[in-house]
Design a protein around this motif. Structure first.
Motif, short mmCIF file in Angstrom:
data_model
loop_
_atom_site.label_atom_id
_atom_site.label_comp_id
_atom_site.label_asym_id
_atom_site.label_seq_id
_atom_site.Cartn_x
_atom_site.Cartn_y
_atom_site.Cartn_z
N LYS A 108 61.85 42.57 49.51
CA LYS A 108 61.44 41.83 50.59
C LYS A 108 62.76 40.97 50.82
O LYS A 108 63.34 40.23 49.77
CB LYS A 108 60.36 40.61 50.09
N ASP B 260 62.11 35.84 54.96
CA ASP B 260 60.66 35.89 55.27
C ASP B 260 59.89 37.10 55.93
O ASP B 260 58.98 36.69 56.40
CB ASP B 260 60.45 34.44 56.28
N LYS B 261 60.66 38.14 55.92
CA LYS B 261 59.73 39.33 56.33
C LYS B 261 58.81 39.67 55.10
O LYS B 261 58.93 39.47 53.97
CB LYS B 261 60.99 40.30 56.58
N PRO B 262 58.04 40.75 55.73
CA PRO B 262 56.89 41.23 54.72
C PRO B 262 57.39 42.19 53.66
O PRO B 262 58.58 42.65 53.78
CB PRO B 262 55.80 41.96 55.54
#
Length: 97
Positions: free
Chosen positions: A41, A44-46
């Motif tokens: 991760k 703030d990406k999945p």
């Protein structure tokens, strides 16, 4: 390129292992899964799961929030390649709160 260094490392993750959140300074990073399955991760990406043969890149300054072996029973191994300023630290762990 003058002033830049190319560095590679193989990182082994025993079953269930994970790395502490970190950054790679201003280095460009390429990671390739050599063995097993790894979850990653960035910022703030999945969370993304990568399997053997898959890869990802990280831009300079990216926050690597999660890096872990997705398996509790099998090891995982990644090849990591950095292009950084000569002499720069390649990994800086988040300060402990």
């Amino acid at each position: 390129m003058k002033g830049k260094t190319f560095t590679s490392a193989i990182v082994a993750f025993p079953p269930g292992a994970s790395a502490l959140p970190h950054r790679h300074g201003q280095a460009f990073v390429y990671a390739h899964v050599l063995e097993g399955t790894v979850r990653s991760k960035l910022d703030d990406k999945p969370v993304i799961t990568y399997h053997q043969g898959e890869n990802w890149g990280e831009q300079p300054g990216a926050h690597h929030v999660l890096t872990e072996n997705a398996s509790r029973t099998k090891p995982a191994k990644i090849l990591v390649v950095f292009v950084s300023d000569t002499g720069a630290k390649l990994k800086v762990e988040d300060p402990k709160s």
